[in-house]
Scaffold this motif. Structure first.
Motif, mmCIF file in Angstrom:
data_model
loop_
_atom_site.group_PDB
_atom_site.id
_atom_site.type_symbol
_atom_site.label_atom_id
_atom_site.label_comp_id
_atom_site.label_asym_id
_atom_site.label_seq_id
_atom_site.Cartn_x
_atom_site.Cartn_y
_atom_site.Cartn_z
ATOM 1 N N ARG A 133 0.920 -1.381 0.205
ATOM 2 C CA ARG A 133 -0.114 0.128 -0.159
ATOM 3 C C ARG A 133 0.753 1.190 0.070
ATOM 4 O O ARG A 133 1.869 1.255 0.380
ATOM 5 N N ASP A 176 -7.898 -0.200 3.581
ATOM 6 C CA ASP A 176 -7.822 -0.214 1.970
ATOM 7 C C ASP A 176 -9.280 0.345 1.607
ATOM 8 O O ASP A 176 -9.444 1.118 0.519
ATOM 9 N N THR A 184 -9.017 3.682 -0.805
ATOM 10 C CA THR A 184 -9.719 3.627 -2.180
ATOM 11 C C THR A 184 -10.717 4.545 -2.549
ATOM 12 O O THR A 184 -11.289 4.765 -3.622
#
Ligand code: ADP
Ligand code: 5GP
Length: 190
Positions: free
Chosen positions: A29, A184, A188
């Motif tokens: 990431r 996440d 995102t």
């Protein structure tokens, strides 16, 4: 677009460093770890500029006076920890996300300053008894320091409802998965 902040807080010994190290070591990431400044002494194996910027009492005070901190707290009596503006601003401006390992008051403070650009995650122990066992098992603190940390844990746990999400670190792999999922989803999202 500016980067986002991931704030991770937990009473000492809940496994916060273990979870953060795992996520950083995966390297999958876009996350930079914010290295905090502190006036506490390094533990065996800790390096200046890697785990913390280890400052003297005087250096810490003068950086406070210079306005160099986004936030700082006296987490234990006489022991100060703070997030340096220089540590996070350039990364955020260049669009990188930052992960902060900070105490509960610092976490709530940063969330207030950064609002929707930040996600706050609270890691909880399965119980206070298990928390004490982990601190003893880690072997880095004296019995007095362990008592101090366990004593503070109940106060710190009372901040959990102010966090965006809560993860119980009972089984480590489950806790890592839940933390990664929350990160996440947040990084995102537009
Ligand atoms: P923190 O950073 O929150 O102070 P650490 O990551 O240093 O906590 O974890 C404290 C101790 O507990 C370490 O020895 C670590 O290996 C152990 N530990 C972490 N998570 C678990 C878990 N889910 N089950 C058992 N032991 C754990
Ligand atoms: P330790 O001494 O175990 O490394 O850290 C003690 C506590 O200080 C932990 O709860 C940790 O999250 C917190 N801490 C570390 N860096 C910072 C910081 O920059 N600001 C604040 N407010 N707390 C911090």
């Amino acid at each position: 677009m500016d980067g986002k902040l991931i704030i991770i807080s937990a009473p000492s010994g809940c496994g916060k460093s273990t979870i953060i190290s795992h996520i950083m070591d995966e390297g999958t990431r876009d996350l930079q770890f914010s290295i905090s400044a502190t006036n506490r002494s390094p533990r065996p194996g800790e390096q200046h500029g890697v785990h913390y910027y280890f400052l003297s009492d005087e250096e810490f005070k003068s950086r406070v006076a210079a306005g160099d901190f986004v936030e700082f707290e006296e987490v234990y009596p006489g022991r100060f920890y703070g997030t340096l503006r220089s540590e996070i601003e350039s990364h955020l401006k260049s669009g990188h996300n930052i992960i902060l390992d900070i105490d509960v008051r610092g976490g709530v403070n940063v969330k207030k300053q950064f609002g929707y650009r930040s996600l706050s995650i609270f890691i909880e122990p399965p119980s206070i008894g298990e928390l004490r066992r982990r601190l003893e098992g880690r072997g880095t603190d004296t019995p007095e320091v362990i008592d101090q940390r366990v004593g503070r844990a109940e106060y710190e746990l009372s901040f959990a409802p102010q966090y965006d999400c809560r993860v119980i670190n009972d089984d480590l792999n489950t806790a890592i998965r839940e933390t990664e999922q929350a990160i996440d989803n947040f990084i995102t999202a537009k």
